[in-house]
Motif scaffolding. Sequence first.
Motif, mmCIF file in Angstrom:
data_model
loop_
_atom_site.group_PDB
_atom_site.id
_atom_site.type_symbol
_atom_site.label_atom_id
_atom_site.label_comp_id
_atom_site.label_asym_id
_atom_site.label_seq_id
_atom_site.Cartn_x
_atom_site.Cartn_y
_atom_site.Cartn_z
ATOM 1 N N VAL A 1 7.856 2.653 0.669
ATOM 2 C CA VAL A 1 7.436 2.290 -0.675
ATOM 3 C C VAL A 1 5.934 2.012 -0.629
ATOM 4 O O VAL A 1 5.454 1.319 0.267
ATOM 5 C CB VAL A 1 8.203 1.047 -1.172
ATOM 6 C CG1 VAL A 1 7.661 0.588 -2.522
ATOM 7 C CG2 VAL A 1 9.682 1.364 -1.273
ATOM 8 N N LEU A 2 5.191 2.555 -1.562
ATOM 9 C CA LEU A 2 3.739 2.410 -1.585
ATOM 10 C C LEU A 2 3.363 0.920 -1.631
ATOM 11 O O LEU A 2 3.815 0.192 -2.508
ATOM 12 C CB LEU A 2 3.202 3.125 -2.839
ATOM 13 C CG LEU A 2 1.717 3.477 -2.892
ATOM 14 C CD1 LEU A 2 1.367 4.542 -1.862
ATOM 15 C CD2 LEU A 2 1.341 3.967 -4.293
ATOM 16 N N VAL B 1 1.516 -1.509 -2.873
ATOM 17 C CA VAL B 1 0.522 -1.699 -3.924
ATOM 18 C C VAL B 1 -0.009 -3.120 -3.908
ATOM 19 O O VAL B 1 0.638 -4.036 -3.394
ATOM 20 C CB VAL B 1 1.117 -1.374 -5.312
ATOM 21 C CG1 VAL B 1 1.470 0.100 -5.399
ATOM 22 C CG2 VAL B 1 2.327 -2.237 -5.609
ATOM 23 N N SER C 1 2.589 -5.724 -8.225
ATOM 24 C CA SER C 1 3.582 -5.108 -9.106
ATOM 25 C C SER C 1 2.969 -4.954 -10.491
ATOM 26 O O SER C 1 2.131 -5.754 -10.903
ATOM 27 C CB SER C 1 4.815 -6.012 -9.168
ATOM 28 O OG SER C 1 5.501 -5.821 -10.383
ATOM 29 N N ASP C 2 3.389 -3.915 -11.219
ATOM 30 C CA ASP C 2 2.860 -3.750 -12.570
ATOM 31 C C ASP C 2 3.149 -4.963 -13.448
ATOM 32 O O ASP C 2 2.480 -5.193 -14.448
ATOM 33 C CB ASP C 2 3.421 -2.469 -13.225
ATOM 34 C CG ASP C 2 4.931 -2.346 -13.099
ATOM 35 O OD1 ASP C 2 5.546 -3.211 -12.462
ATOM 36 O OD2 ASP C 2 5.483 -1.376 -13.626
ATOM 37 N N TRP D 1 0.202 6.008 -9.386
ATOM 38 C CA TRP D 1 0.402 4.582 -9.646
ATOM 39 C C TRP D 1 -0.572 4.094 -10.734
ATOM 40 O O TRP D 1 -0.185 3.373 -11.655
ATOM 41 C CB TRP D 1 0.238 3.795 -8.344
ATOM 42 C CG TRP D 1 0.379 2.300 -8.499
ATOM 43 C CD1 TRP D 1 -0.573 1.363 -8.274
ATOM 44 C CD2 TRP D 1 1.554 1.575 -8.907
ATOM 45 N NE1 TRP D 1 -0.086 0.108 -8.515
ATOM 46 C CE2 TRP D 1 1.226 0.208 -8.915
ATOM 47 C CE3 TRP D 1 2.850 1.956 -9.284
ATOM 48 C CZ2 TRP D 1 2.143 -0.787 -9.276
ATOM 49 C CZ3 TRP D 1 3.756 0.963 -9.654
ATOM 50 C CH2 TRP D 1 3.403 -0.387 -9.638
ATOM 51 N N LEU E 1 0.176 2.576 -14.497
ATOM 52 C CA LEU E 1 -0.394 1.320 -15.022
ATOM 53 C C LEU E 1 -1.243 1.550 -16.268
ATOM 54 O O LEU E 1 -1.763 0.607 -16.847
ATOM 55 C CB LEU E 1 -1.271 0.660 -13.947
ATOM 56 C CG LEU E 1 -0.562 0.278 -12.638
ATOM 57 C CD1 LEU E 1 -1.593 -0.225 -11.621
ATOM 58 C CD2 LEU E 1 0.496 -0.783 -12.885
#
Lengths: 644, 644
Positions: free
Chosen positions: A60-61, A63, A66-67, A110, A114
């Motif tokens: 899983v990237l 990031v 989280s958004d 991603w 967003l």
Amino acid sequence: MPLGQRAGDKSDSRYCGVEVLDFPAGDGLPAVLTHSLSSAFDFLLAPLVDPDYRPTPGAVLPVAASDLVLSPSQWSSHIVGKISEWIDLDSEDEQLRLDSELTLKQEIAWATHLSLQACVIPPPKRSTCANYARVVNNILQGLTNMQLWLRIPLEKSESMDEDHDKSETVDSWEWWNSFRLLCEHSSQLYVALDILSSLPSMNSLGRWFGEPVRAAILQTDAFLTNARGYPCLSKRHQTLLTGFFNHSVQVIISGRSNHNVSQVSEGVLSRDENHTEDTPTQHALSPYLDYMAYLYQRMDPLPEQERFEINYRDFLQSPLQPLMDNLEAQTYETFEKDTVKYTQYQRAIAKALVDKVSDDEVSTTRTVLMVVGAGRGPLVRASLQAAEETGRMLKVYAVEKNPNAVITLHSLIKLEGWESMVTIISSDMRCWDAPEKADILVSELLGSFGDNELSPECLDGAQRFLKPDGISIPSSYTSFIQPVTASKLHNDIKAHKDIAHFETAYVVKLHRVARLAPPQEVFSFAHPNFSPKATNQRYTKLQFELPQDTGSCLVHGFAGYFDAVLYKDVHLGIEPNTCTPNMFSWFPIFFPLRKPIYVPSESPIEVHFWRCCGATKVWYEWALVAPSPSPIHNSNGRSYWVGL
Amino acid sequence: MPLGQRAGDKSDSRYCGVEVLDFPAGDGLPAVLTHSLSSAFDFLLAPLVDPDYRPTPGAVLPVAASDLVLSPSQWSSHIVGKISEWIDLDSEDEQLRLDSELTLKQEIAWATHLSLQACVIPPPKRSTCANYARVVNNILQGLTNMQLWLRIPLEKSESMDEDHDKSETVDSWEWWNSFRLLCEHSSQLYVALDILSSLPSMNSLGRWFGEPVRAAILQTDAFLTNARGYPCLSKRHQTLLTGFFNHSVQVIISGRSNHNVSQVSEGVLSRDENHTEDTPTQHALSPYLDYMAYLYQRMDPLPEQERFEINYRDFLQSPLQPLMDNLEAQTYETFEKDTVKYTQYQRAIAKALVDKVSDDEVSTTRTVLMVVGAGRGPLVRASLQAAEETGRMLKVYAVEKNPNAVITLHSLIKLEGWESMVTIISSDMRCWDAPEKADILVSELLGSFGDNELSPECLDGAQRFLKPDGISIPSSYTSFIQPVTASKLHNDIKAHKDIAHFETAYVVKLHRVARLAPPQEVFSFAHPNFSPKATNQRYTKLQFELPQDTGSCLVHGFAGYFDAVLYKDVHLGIEPNTCTPNMFSWFPIFFPLRKPIYVPSESPIEVHFWRCCGATKVWYEWALVAPSPSPIHNSNGRSYWVGL
């Protein structure tokens, strides 16, 4: 919070961002954002993905956040994504290349998820960056709203005069130019310029004002220290920044603080104190932001005229066709307000009246003056005022072809009690059968390029009823052009997806444009011209030399202007070096090139312009001859013409 | 001044104008305007040219007022031009016809010169009005901003049931329809309806809500008198006016005052006292305006949901392609807020859990539930809440193909501490190799037309891992259509100038639309469907009967909806008669017709719809068979399809 309130300035240059150097994972990003916004920065340039990440199947990237930790509007208003800097799409190492491609696409996906407005992609790692451009171009095809800002260091080494070995000079503009040519001038590809401590020559910097520069990333290392220990910039840096502010480029402060001037400890961006998010410390880079705000606020306020015209910046308009179409009341209303213009006309008419009628003759001689194209009457008014001012007697004919304007003229004459002095003629000046001949012919038929609204043809038609020794006001006019970089205009024209729009001249208030060489004269017309061999066809070749230290550049087309001699020393015009101040009736004209032309450093530009006349229309054709030939534009007036 | 403040209503129906019956020349017009505005009217419908004028060579048009007496913004904001009513373009008298054509063109030219937003052109004088339409069509070709409003009296005589002699019935809609067909549905041609004292049937009035009606000109003669002597309207008139308010139609009061209720004398519009402009008397028509304001303000405020959606009214959107494209965070964010929808899902899941696991088994049986298309997790949450509510044990698999949403799912599971209950699967449901079979399959894959986002194909792929006695939520869904008049949508599609856009279905919040008959079922799907002969191809013929008193009408296409059974009695949908209240995830869908079809009074409409499946895409085809055949729309999915 904007850098300051500059009356009327609504451009992006009000906003200042800050680059986040470290990777703030989890709650770090909201904390950094809160701290930066409370320190008066407007947005972050922040990494989206752990820079240690390399693609592995099923992972899983990782990031930054989280958004869900920011609201959609926070993401889109306050975060510019920074794509991982390790990616290298042109490496010899195939695995690195493939990892880079996958990571770049994942990060952009991603950022799209967003709804970020923009991502900064890292500078090309080498001068050949075709694979990087290919992947970015692939990505650009799929983007609908997001922009990509290619980061480019602002550097250009000057070649020694005696040693013209180009291979040793570095000019980062060339990197940008190759990249954007490979990406076919994509309208979503922009530049973010890294501003370093040393700067290239001003002429080379000027090129960037016509390029799609979105951000100037100002390195803290580029700052000097003033007597009180605060950061400041060199004069040349200041000039450059002011140029950016004036061209709607926003600043992003980047780097570690070199000026720990305040007593409070450094903020969250300091590597040592990364976890003091909740203490309301000053941001480590605030002194730099304060200096930017100082520079911004120090600029002169936008002149009122400029504020009026701000929404016209770089907005392409088709030139008026006042001969074929009738102008509307609103258009007359706007142009009639240009008092500077009518003052110049009044001065010219007064001088002509004095020349025509000596002081001895004022009580016996009545001058016949014809306003051809009288519109709703402003030149009639200027003529009568000139007569009053000089004590000369006047008989005015107001000739107008627009029946709606004639209705207004009748009201005006009645309202002002001018019935005894003014005769209204509802007719096209080219067909009117005048009952007597005129001493003076007054007209305002000029377009942005002088003759482009067919003043020559109209006045040729009108001089039938001018006495052999009569005066035309204006007595002559000349058009001018200069080569420009204007990527925004090019992209706006390209959006039409046809050739016709690239063979059309536009009226446009030039803003994000680099003017590459001083304007030169194109066509001149003088009136009256009773020569039997007179023609309004013209053909001119021009050669432009760019300043030697400019470097290479891209020419998207030519900006055009005019200057007119109304009478003797009274002139009127928009040619930048001699323009009449505070006049607003004309924006420049723009002649585009179908394909922008690369001009290598120190190569001259040769352009040919034709003015062609047919039975029912007049048009221009134009072509570049050097540094490389373009097609003849607008052959036979197929795309753009002015109706007779 | 608007009629009142209706929260959120930004439509033109807030504004009320007044028709100027006399010709106020010179200063009369500014005085009438000032008086009307100060009496709370918003604009005038005023004659522009002396009605006694007839064209003569060399004459100056006798206009009501020079363009200079009002400012450009006053002209364009407060004056709607009224074209001379004597013009008759279809007269047998050739001179009258030619004079009419010239005058109409001169008056429109003057109105264009003034930059008016609109002119009202007089009603056709006879049922054959081809020459009138030809001249208007000529004029429309040259207009860029101004609209023409064709004045049409709102009348329709009812034919006797036993006597079907159509030739004797009058239906003014037919005049409008011929006129606009002759003018090829020009997007600048609108209707201004004269509202008289008697009204046709409600069904026939309903047709106009899909037509481009800009103004309702309400005659003072249409008013009744209430007990206190004030003007009021009949119930049927009130209903009609409320309908106009709700469809963004503005009212213009017209006629002489029949209700002299105030003590002060009548104002400037009264024929007798035409020269009392300066006395601040009440406007003669103020009592009618007051009544309009009362009607307007009496309406319920716009619901909050409606206010949110106001900018989407009649705005055509391409349906989402969630299978081919990945949704963005903002889109998830919006849809996740639809609490009504998730409450329905939770109710359905709870019922299914109770049916699957009896109260005796709750401590021993764990239900396997798979959310296919989990997005950012709202159905996972609804499932876990249903389990908690019913005391059932649950094992959840969250299957999602969008890797960006999977990132969020991981954060969510961690944040909520659901790790022991939820397994995240980053995969397309159609390819996932499930480790066990599910008792319950939960999905939300429905589009506005039910199956149009390929829920059938996705669930066919997923039912591989559903137990033979497993439950699908939703268990079935059905699409619906109804014929509509929708001239605005037709014109918006026409602006693309191609056939492809007329063969595309759009998601759109229908507003200015006339729904001509109740919706009927089109396609149904039930899940799971283990039949070996199952197919997702469909073909349906539908026949719509319009109410007998509707009269003729024009059909621009079909509005589409869906209803879904989630589980047993728990349903969800947007079909107007059964729709779930306060749900906002779906607007209706619209299937246009390439050429609008005229449906004569009492003729049935027969339409055929196909759902077609290929290897890589699914599409619809549709065609009208009666009253006259249309081409098959979207043959082979050439213009519009949904990717698999």
